[in-house]
Design a protein around this motif. Sequence first.
Motif, PDB file in Angstrom:
ATOM      1  N   GLY A  18      39.286 -35.885  36.051  1.00 17.41           N
ATOM      2  CA  GLY A  18      38.445 -36.712  35.264  1.00 17.41           C
ATOM      3  C   GLY A  18      36.729 -37.073  35.938  1.00 17.41           C
ATOM      4  N   SER A  19      36.682 -37.320  35.600  1.00 15.11           N
ATOM      5  CA  SER A  19      34.965 -37.620  35.703  1.00 15.11           C
ATOM      6  C   SER A  19      34.079 -36.729  37.501  1.00 15.11           C
ATOM      7  CB  SER A  19      33.806 -39.375  34.938  1.00 15.11           C
ATOM      8  OG  SER A  19      34.709 -39.418  33.913  1.00 15.11           O
ATOM      9  N   GLY A  20      34.792 -37.494  38.109  1.00 13.82           N
ATOM     10  CA  GLY A  20      34.182 -37.034  38.802  1.00 13.82           C
ATOM     11  C   GLY A  20      34.072 -35.938  39.151  1.00 13.82           C
ATOM     12  N   GLY A  21      35.870 -35.363  39.648  1.00 14.01           N
ATOM     13  CA  GLY A  21      36.664 -34.067  39.503  1.00 14.01           C
ATOM     14  C   GLY A  21      35.583 -33.579  38.291  1.00 14.01           C
ATOM     15  N   GLY A  45      40.067 -37.496  32.157  1.00 20.04           N
ATOM     16  CA  GLY A  45      41.395 -38.415  32.918  1.00 20.04           C
ATOM     17  C   GLY A  45      40.738 -39.714  32.155  1.00 20.04           C
ATOM     18  N   THR A  46      41.016 -41.106  32.538  1.00 21.65           N
ATOM     19  CA  THR A  46      40.810 -41.783  31.912  1.00 21.65           C
ATOM     20  C   THR A  46      39.630 -42.248  31.126  1.00 21.65           C
ATOM     21  OG1 THR A  46      41.720 -43.571  33.821  1.00 21.65           O
ATOM     22  CG2 THR A  46      40.429 -44.779  32.547  1.00 21.65           C
ATOM     23  N   CYS A  47      38.526 -41.889  31.117  1.00 24.25           N
ATOM     24  CA  CYS A  47      37.088 -42.360  30.666  1.00 24.25           C
ATOM     25  C   CYS A  47      37.364 -41.998  29.636  1.00 24.25           C
ATOM     26  CB  CYS A  47      35.923 -41.811  31.251  1.00 24.25           C
ATOM     27  SG  CYS A  47      34.306 -41.436  30.404  1.00 24.25           S
ATOM     28  N   ILE A 139      38.239 -29.525  49.860  1.00 30.66           N
ATOM     29  CA  ILE A 139      38.519 -30.282  49.182  1.00 30.66           C
ATOM     30  C   ILE A 139      37.449 -31.602  49.136  1.00 30.66           C
ATOM     31  CG2 ILE A 139      40.590 -32.022  49.094  1.00 30.66           C
ATOM     32  CD1 ILE A 139      42.371 -29.886  50.515  1.00 30.66           C
ATOM     33  N   ILE A 140      37.535 -32.728  47.505  1.00 32.03           N
ATOM     34  CA  ILE A 140      37.314 -33.109  46.575  1.00 32.03           C
ATOM     35  C   ILE A 140      38.637 -34.468  46.326  1.00 32.03           C
ATOM     36  CG2 ILE A 140      35.678 -34.440  45.482  1.00 32.03           C
ATOM     37  CD1 ILE A 140      33.886 -31.698  45.862  1.00 32.03           C
ATOM     38  N   LEU A 141      38.766 -35.096  46.676  1.00 37.57           N
ATOM     39  CA  LEU A 141      39.604 -35.683  46.118  1.00 37.57           C
ATOM     40  C   LEU A 141      38.971 -37.246  44.986  1.00 37.57           C
ATOM     41  CD1 LEU A 141      40.822 -37.515  49.578  1.00 37.57           C
ATOM     42  CD2 LEU A 141      41.948 -35.678  47.973  1.00 37.57           C
ATOM     43  N   ALA A 142      39.539 -36.840  43.954  1.00 30.05           N
ATOM     44  CA  ALA A 142      38.949 -37.805  42.626  1.00 30.05           C
ATOM     45  C   ALA A 142      40.122 -37.873  41.260  1.00 30.05           C
ATOM     46  CB  ALA A 142      38.213 -36.551  41.913  1.00 30.05           C
ATOM     47  N   THR A 143      40.848 -39.273  42.111  1.00 33.51           N
ATOM     48  CA  THR A 143      42.011 -39.263  41.653  1.00 33.51           C
ATOM     49  C   THR A 143      41.995 -40.483  40.914  1.00 33.51           C
ATOM     50  OG1 THR A 143      43.375 -40.631  43.589  1.00 33.51           O
ATOM     51  CG2 THR A 143      43.841 -38.154  42.815  1.00 33.51           C
ATOM     52  N   GLY A 144      40.628 -41.049  40.782  1.00 32.44           N
ATOM     53  CA  GLY A 144      40.752 -41.920  39.945  1.00 32.44           C
ATOM     54  C   GLY A 144      41.756 -43.223  40.459  1.00 32.44           C
ATOM     55  N   SER A 145      41.793 -44.300  38.977  1.00 32.42           N
ATOM     56  CA  SER A 145      42.037 -45.369  39.099  1.00 32.42           C
ATOM     57  C   SER A 145      43.005 -46.046  37.531  1.00 32.42           C
ATOM     58  CB  SER A 145      40.557 -46.518  38.638  1.00 32.42           C
ATOM     59  OG  SER A 145      39.788 -46.676  37.767  1.00 32.42           O
ATOM     60  N   TYR A 146      43.860 -46.913  38.180  1.00 28.73           N
ATOM     61  CA  TYR A 146      44.626 -47.542  36.532  1.00 28.73           C
ATOM     62  C   TYR A 146      44.204 -49.475  36.997  1.00 28.73           C
ATOM     63  CZ  TYR A 146      46.441 -49.718  40.216  1.00 28.73           C
ATOM     64  OH  TYR A 146      47.564 -50.970  41.597  1.00 28.73           O
TER      65      TYR A 146
END
Length: 460
Positions: A18-21, A45-47, A139-146
């Motif tokens: 997504g945006s961050g990743g 991603g979501t955005c 490692i960068i975690l950028a798994t977003g939201s729901y």
Amino acid sequence: MADKAAAQEFDILILGGGSGGYAAALRSVELGFSVGLIEKGKLGGTCLHNGCIPTKALLHSAEIAENAKTASKYGINATFDSIDMTAVNSYKDNIIAGKFRGLQGLIKSKGITVIEGEGKLTSEKTIEVNGETYTGKNIILATGSYSRSLPGLEIGGKVITSDQALKMDTVPKSAVILGGGVIGVEFASVWNSFGVDVTIVEGLPSLVPNEDAAIIKQLERAYKKRGIKFSTGIFFDNVQQNDDGVVVTLADGKKFEADLLLVAVGRGPVTANLGYEEAGLTMDRGFVITNERLHTGVGNVYAVGDIVPGLQLAHRGFQQGIFVAEEIAGLKPVVVDDANIPKVTYCEPEIASVGLTEAKAKDKLGAENVEIQEYNLAGNGKTSILGSSGLIKMVREKDGPIVGVHMIGARIGEQIGEAQLIVNWEAYPEDIASLIHAHPTQNEALGEAAMALAGKPLHG
């Protein structure tokens, strides 16, 4: 085997596109790192697919509908007949598809390895995807939201979230929206323009409760004028579905009937069953806890975006992704400070803000050390041309810099650029008052507000 292992080892391995990743991925390759980007759905991603872009496309369709309804006011002979949701969705989906193709092409052209599938963190250096293990020095975690719901409130049938609302092929006759925050007031704005009888239910005392009190007052006044109903200060109790729609009951027993219930109570972090706890990360209500430099405290593992406590905004995640890439590169970037991140709510009228509200400034600085200036957009030529009204409010530390800018009005979100520079660069009203603002624009209202705050109001 050696070649395969090498193909699964990266300088930076990112979980979430997504945006961050993807921002982290793009900045990382610019800095010379090899990058693996893991995404179970679609890049963006979501955005791009279920949030910012499709929602704002619907809002633009709503603006066109309003223009058709009021065309005669501006000397244009036009009529508003109905909403063709098939055509609206086609317009929306074409925008998404074009942006998606562009992002895919950009990622490919940069040499970023895209790994399709659902990833799980298995150690501070490894992520498993589809039975294969990939390694990252960082490692960068950028798994977003729901889209969240409330405990005991199940999504299904005529109880929906924004995910389903963005894909509706018909326009309901009526709707109750649970939640008066950004998502709730934006959908209320769209559906009202589409001819839906809308009622917002918000348990807190006002709509958009995180905004400045003056802005809240203006929005609630505008929504009453538009015929958007809302109930505030009383919490939701339950909803019952029947053949005709839903019956929503509040804690005081008051009931609302409608075709559907849109649950818009915020977004939760996507972190469950992804191995975060097992890897030793500190978690709080599903969020990943980091220090101010977005490091998790485990190995070289970082987290960005909606899974980190704070504002859940695409541009925050985007900036955090860039920050972490530069942090890994040793560039010592400036910390991403939630306090001064610009926010825009794209309802009609639009809301845009950055920095401290009057109330928060008084809490932080003391009431005696805060000065405010409100500029009524009724005096602004461009606002009058647009047939709108609104307000710009500046909050200043006494004899010091401007610490907050809060705005409401048609298309006022386009003015957030200068507003965020004012606050982030700690500008004094005198600094802004000396700048030339083009006429006629809404932008000049920022200059007028600053002039008044500097003690030399032009039209006051």
